[in-house]
Write a protein that holds these residues in place. Sequence first.
Motif, PDB file in Angstrom:
ATOM      1  N   ILE B 308       0.895  -1.168   0.000  1.00 12.38           N
ATOM      2  CA  ILE B 308       0.000   0.000   0.000  1.00 12.38           C
ATOM      3  C   ILE B 308       0.926   1.209   0.000  1.00 12.38           C
ATOM      4  CG2 ILE B 308      -1.838   1.218   1.203  1.00 12.38           C
ATOM      5  CD1 ILE B 308      -2.395  -1.422   2.728  1.00 12.38           C
ATOM      6  N   PHE B 309       0.903   1.941  -1.104  1.00 12.37           N
ATOM      7  CA  PHE B 309       1.918   2.973  -1.319  1.00 12.37           C
ATOM      8  C   PHE B 309       1.239   4.331  -1.405  1.00 12.37           C
ATOM      9  CE2 PHE B 309       5.239   5.057  -4.052  1.00 12.37           C
ATOM     10  CZ  PHE B 309       6.308   4.871  -3.189  1.00 12.37           C
ATOM     11  N   ALA B 310       1.506   5.165  -0.427  1.00  9.15           N
ATOM     12  CA  ALA B 310       0.942   6.520  -0.409  1.00  9.15           C
ATOM     13  C   ALA B 310       2.097   7.499  -0.562  1.00  9.15           C
ATOM     14  CB  ALA B 310       0.187   6.755   0.896  1.00  9.15           C
ATOM     15  N   GLU B 311       2.243   7.946  -1.791  1.00  8.93           N
ATOM     16  CA  GLU B 311       3.391   8.787  -2.133  1.00  8.93           C
ATOM     17  C   GLU B 311       3.000  10.244  -1.910  1.00  8.93           C
ATOM     18  OE1 GLU B 311       4.173   8.241  -6.247  1.00  8.93           O
ATOM     19  OE2 GLU B 311       6.230   8.983  -6.144  1.00  8.93           O
ATOM     20  N   SER B 312       3.791  10.985  -1.163  1.00 14.77           N
ATOM     21  CA  SER B 312       3.412  12.379  -0.919  1.00 14.77           C
ATOM     22  C   SER B 312       3.469  13.137  -2.242  1.00 14.77           C
ATOM     23  CB  SER B 312       4.342  13.022   0.101  1.00 14.77           C
ATOM     24  OG  SER B 312       5.467  13.561  -0.532  1.00 14.77           O
ATOM     25  N   VAL B 313       2.539  14.045  -2.427  1.00 13.27           N
ATOM     26  CA  VAL B 313       2.507  14.785  -3.689  1.00 13.27           C
ATOM     27  C   VAL B 313       3.758  15.650  -3.824  1.00 13.27           C
ATOM     28  CG1 VAL B 313       1.219  16.558  -4.968  1.00 13.27           C
ATOM     29  CG2 VAL B 313       0.021  14.622  -3.965  1.00 13.27           C
ATOM     30  N   SER B 314       4.365  15.987  -2.700  1.00 13.59           N
ATOM     31  CA  SER B 314       5.635  16.712  -2.763  1.00 13.59           C
ATOM     32  C   SER B 314       6.756  15.808  -3.266  1.00 13.59           C
ATOM     33  CB  SER B 314       6.011  17.238  -1.374  1.00 13.59           C
ATOM     34  OG  SER B 314       6.241  16.144  -0.496  1.00 13.59           O
ATOM     35  N   ARG B 315       6.480  14.506  -3.334  1.00 16.38           N
ATOM     36  CA  ARG B 315       7.469  13.508  -3.778  1.00 16.38           C
ATOM     37  C   ARG B 315       8.720  13.531  -2.893  1.00 16.38           C
ATOM     38  NH1 ARG B 315       3.346  12.027  -6.000  1.00 16.38           N
ATOM     39  NH2 ARG B 315       2.986  11.992  -8.235  1.00 16.38           N
ATOM     40  N   THR B 316       8.538  13.886  -1.640  1.00 19.69           N
ATOM     41  CA  THR B 316       9.675  13.867  -0.734  1.00 19.69           C
ATOM     42  C   THR B 316       9.677  12.591   0.100  1.00 19.69           C
ATOM     43  OG1 THR B 316       8.376  15.103   0.883  1.00 19.69           O
ATOM     44  CG2 THR B 316       9.836  16.378  -0.546  1.00 19.69           C
ATOM     45  N   GLY B 317       8.667  11.772  -0.060  1.00 21.70           N
ATOM     46  CA  GLY B 317       8.643  10.541   0.719  1.00 21.70           C
ATOM     47  C   GLY B 317       7.319   9.835   0.538  1.00 21.70           C
ATOM     48  N   TYR B 318       7.124   8.795   1.315  1.00 18.86           N
ATOM     49  CA  TYR B 318       5.891   8.024   1.196  1.00 18.86           C
ATOM     50  C   TYR B 318       5.563   7.362   2.519  1.00 18.86           C
ATOM     51  CZ  TYR B 318       9.374   4.301   0.631  1.00 18.86           C
ATOM     52  OH  TYR B 318      10.452   3.464   0.817  1.00 18.86           O
ATOM     53  N   ALA B 319       4.267   7.114   2.660  1.00 18.57           N
ATOM     54  CA  ALA B 319       3.833   6.226   3.731  1.00 18.57           C
ATOM     55  C   ALA B 319       3.611   4.879   3.064  1.00 18.57           C
ATOM     56  CB  ALA B 319       2.532   6.732   4.338  1.00 18.57           C
ATOM     57  N   ARG B 320       3.905   3.827   3.796  1.00 21.98           N
ATOM     58  CA  ARG B 320       3.827   2.520   3.158  1.00 21.98           C
ATOM     59  C   ARG B 320       3.418   1.467   4.172  1.00 21.98           C
ATOM     60  NH1 ARG B 320       8.616  -1.373   4.157  1.00 21.98           N
ATOM     61  NH2 ARG B 320       7.951  -3.191   2.961  1.00 21.98           N
ATOM     62  N   GLY B 328       5.016 -10.489   8.477  1.00 21.94           N
ATOM     63  CA  GLY B 328       6.434 -10.536   8.122  1.00 21.94           C
ATOM     64  C   GLY B 328       6.708 -10.534   6.637  1.00 21.94           C
ATOM     65  N   MET B 329       5.684 -10.365   5.833  1.00 19.38           N
ATOM     66  CA  MET B 329       5.919 -10.349   4.393  1.00 19.38           C
ATOM     67  C   MET B 329       6.034  -8.913   3.892  1.00 19.38           C
ATOM     68  SD  MET B 329       3.294 -13.292   3.110  1.00 19.38           S
ATOM     69  CE  MET B 329       3.846 -13.319   1.416  1.00 19.38           C
ATOM     70  N   ALA B 330       6.654  -8.773   2.722  1.00 18.87           N
ATOM     71  CA  ALA B 330       6.740  -7.447   2.107  1.00 18.87           C
ATOM     72  C   ALA B 330       6.773  -7.620   0.603  1.00 18.87           C
ATOM     73  CB  ALA B 330       8.002  -6.719   2.582  1.00 18.87           C
ATOM     74  N   ALA B 331       6.202  -6.665  -0.076  1.00 16.32           N
ATOM     75  CA  ALA B 331       6.285  -6.649  -1.533  1.00 16.32           C
ATOM     76  C   ALA B 331       7.248  -5.542  -1.934  1.00 16.32           C
ATOM     77  CB  ALA B 331       4.910  -6.417  -2.139  1.00 16.32           C
ATOM     78  N   GLU B 332       7.526  -5.480  -3.205  1.00 16.84           N
ATOM     79  CA  GLU B 332       8.430  -4.444  -3.692  1.00 16.84           C
ATOM     80  C   GLU B 332       7.844  -3.063  -3.382  1.00 16.84           C
ATOM     81  OE1 GLU B 332      10.203  -2.741  -7.856  1.00 16.84           O
ATOM     82  OE2 GLU B 332       9.101  -4.636  -7.909  1.00 16.84           O
ATOM     83  N   VAL B 333       8.710  -2.158  -2.953  1.00 12.38           N
ATOM     84  CA  VAL B 333       8.268  -0.790  -2.683  1.00 12.38           C
ATOM     85  C   VAL B 333       8.689   0.077  -3.873  1.00 12.38           C
ATOM     86  CG1 VAL B 333       8.466   1.182  -1.135  1.00 12.38           C
ATOM     87  CG2 VAL B 333       8.523  -1.139  -0.206  1.00 12.38           C
ATOM     88  N   PRO B 334       7.734   0.708  -4.539  1.00  9.71           N
ATOM     89  CA  PRO B 334       8.091   1.490  -5.737  1.00  9.71           C
ATOM     90  C   PRO B 334       9.037   2.647  -5.418  1.00  9.71           C
ATOM     91  CG  PRO B 334       5.703   1.226  -5.538  1.00  9.71           C
ATOM     92  CD  PRO B 334       6.303   0.750  -4.260  1.00  9.71           C
ATOM     93  N   GLU B 335       9.747   3.077  -6.435  1.00 10.09           N
ATOM     94  CA  GLU B 335      10.575   4.271  -6.316  1.00 10.09           C
ATOM     95  C   GLU B 335       9.669   5.497  -6.284  1.00 10.09           C
ATOM     96  OE1 GLU B 335      14.281   4.686  -6.932  1.00 10.09           O
ATOM     97  OE2 GLU B 335      14.035   2.708  -5.993  1.00 10.09           O
ATOM     98  N   LEU B 336      10.136   6.553  -5.640  1.00 14.56           N
ATOM     99  CA  LEU B 336       9.405   7.816  -5.713  1.00 14.56           C
ATOM    100  C   LEU B 336       9.470   8.333  -7.138  1.00 14.56           C
ATOM    101  CD1 LEU B 336      10.680   9.720  -2.561  1.00 14.56           C
ATOM    102  CD2 LEU B 336       8.356   8.911  -2.960  1.00 14.56           C
TER     103      LEU B 336
END
Lengths: 242, 611
Positions: B308-320, B328-336
């Motif tokens: 679940i990728f919530a990218e800040s519109v400022s593109r300075t970071g993300y909540a994930r 304990g699982m994780a999927a790939e985290v997209p690049e900003l």
Amino acid sequence: MTVKKTACASALLLGATLALGVSSFASAEMKDDSIMTKFMLDRFETRHQDGEDVLSWEAQINARTDYQGMAFKTSGERLNNGPTESAEHQLLYQRLVSEFFDAQFGIRYDSQPGPSRTYAVAGLQGLAPYWFEVDANLFLSNKGDVSASIEAEYDLLLTQRLVLQPSAELTVAFSDDEEIGVGSGLSSAEVGVRLRYEISRKFTPYVGVNWEKSFGNTADFAREEGEDTEVGSVVIGVSAWF
Amino acid sequence: MRLRMMKGLILAIASMAPLGAMAGTYDLVIDEQIVNITGKDKKAMTINGQLPGPTLRFKEGEDVTINVTNRLDVDSSIHWHGLLLPYQMDGVPGISFDGIKPGETFSYQFPIKQSGTYWYHSHSGFQEQEGVFGSIVIEAEKREPFKVDREYVVMLSDWSDETGDQIFANLKAQSDYYNYSQQTVGDFFDDVKANGWSAALKDRLSWGSMRMMPTDIADVSGYTFLMNGKAPETNWTALFEKGERIRLRFINGSAMSYFDVRIPGLEMTVVQSDGNNVQPVTVDEFRIAVAETYDVIVRPREDKAFTIFAESVSRTGYARGTLAPREGMAAEVPELRDSLLLTMSDMSMASMGGMDHSSMAGMEGMDHSKMAGMADMKGMDHSKMAGMADMKGMDHSKMAGMADMKGMDHSKMAGMADMKGMDHSKMAGMAGMEAMDHSKMMMGSSSANSDYAPGSGLTPEAANGGKFLVYADLKAQTPFADYREPDREIELRLTGNMERYFWSINGIKYSDAEPVRLKMGERVRIKFVNDTMMMHPMHLHGMWMQLDKGNGRFSPLKHTVNVAPNTTLTVDVPVDALGEWAFHCHLMYHMAAGMFRKVIVEEAVVPAAAQ
């Protein structure tokens, strides 16, 4: 000495601002009309010139709401371990007159060896189109002489933190005041380039070069006094605000 | 920091059965405690020892009593964001009540008259930024028009190690204090390389003449973005079993940050916004303004993890966070993605007021990003492209090329919807444009329905090239009973001065403004005109705003609407709640700077005529 002076001025400013009654706290929860204070040490530098070092400063304190308030400006030079060569202090009322400019009115007092002057000041300070920080002032001295100065700075971002700042200041007098060595016409110009590194927004060391020259009658007066009419220097200093 | 949200969150909606008269009592204690979110110990404000506060679960029809105790050494308050209640219970100090003094307890009591996803937060100082916020989930009395197997609250927020007071003081002292993506000399030469000297220089001059920066997307940076109070590396996880329908209740509880939200690999079906059911619309991505809520349903059919990728519109970071079949699982985290750049389309004439006419003369000053709206034109055939190419020059003679486009066949026009943009705003400041016939410019019969000014640099695009939610997609599940022409219109211009960090409405700050007076029973159209270069999430307390995007009686009810730069957005307010209400931009520091109004709803002298 400078520090003590500014602290004093700061207290005075706050008092003056409050006394103006500029602020009515319409709602305790909103901060849209509160008085903000900002101390800006624009330049605090050692100027290395012809074998002697000079300490130079330029600072401003604002105590104001969005629309109006007070400003105290101080600038000057003193020889290292020597006397103050020149110092200029202004206490001003300022009022926002356009989106980017404040009009400023008040008094200026110069303290320097020899005769001094007190002036009435009217000026404009703000951000001109194309990002020029501008401070333009008109002065009327207690001897009736009129002079004007304009100062402009521009920030050229080399990186987000490394900034090259060219600056220029011109002073024009409309009559001679020989006692203080000012002649009518373009009296002096100062041009500088400073390269600063913003460790933080609030604390920035810099190095640069500075060049001052006097012209016309002012230069003549200087030569009569045996002073240089042109001084180049390498500067190192810090700027800060809080 | 200890969070015990999971228990509440993992609970599926067990029963939809309506209960009789209910009364619930809830206790909230606002206190200070040390948290460590960024690796540094920092004092935060918490509710019941949590950040965010606990999820309050109410039932529609319940009479709630919420005892809020203030253990801070300053006044506090809780506002129930989006709830319909008596105004004295709305929790805005100075408007609805006096606030909660240190050591005191205030007892909020009101009936719950609605259902859906909402939230609550302090309305005192900058306490919301420092942790005083939480979610509200109200179970519907009637059966909901969709079925889910599980549900989770996804509370997004922005955390700073600085206090709100420090941030506000910094912005006031230097408005670009937090902007570390300003255009440098190097960027200039990159532009020269891409667009030529003249274009690059003209671009800089047109921004410089306005004393504005195309990189002013968000006022504050340095945030760590949180999902349910957890930093990205902590990876908040929601469990599912493959094939289940999972309802995610997204709430943007940030002080200043908008997010573009997506779950790579999953489509999201939006079923609710701001607590009100909407006709299901399936999207790949959506933008959530500060204070909005969106409920989406996802259905992972594979036994694997999804980000679940919530990218800040400022593109300075993300909540994930992660949707996963097991802990304990994780999927790939997209690049900003690359940071957005405002364009001249985001500038209103008002903000260009001080501009030098000559500096705007040539549209060739447009950089690539401004041409973005034209990307869709690839579908056009070549001969017609020629006419377009001319647009770059944009001087009079070349406008002929534009006129040609009218002749294009319809199918090709579709892709050009964004072309509309080339007219109004961008042209507005241009010399010689006066001579043009506006109607000719209005090509692209079908509007792209963008919520942004045509050609805006903020216009969102789905990362996978798919469907990005727009406001016009939000259609109420049930028609609004009292839908009618508004009785009157109030224009509210959203105004500000970026350089000095002033924010106001109609050029007047809260402390200098008269309240907005409404009459009980009337239907008032509010026309927001955004004269600034920033997005403003406008929030009305106590009453709904019916978002007007051409959906008539299916226009959705919202408590917060995003008004994009240089756009006009209209909402109709069915005035149905007496009292004094707050109405403001929900960007915390804009609100504090004065982008705020008090709304007073008075008894109509003559009862409003029934329609």
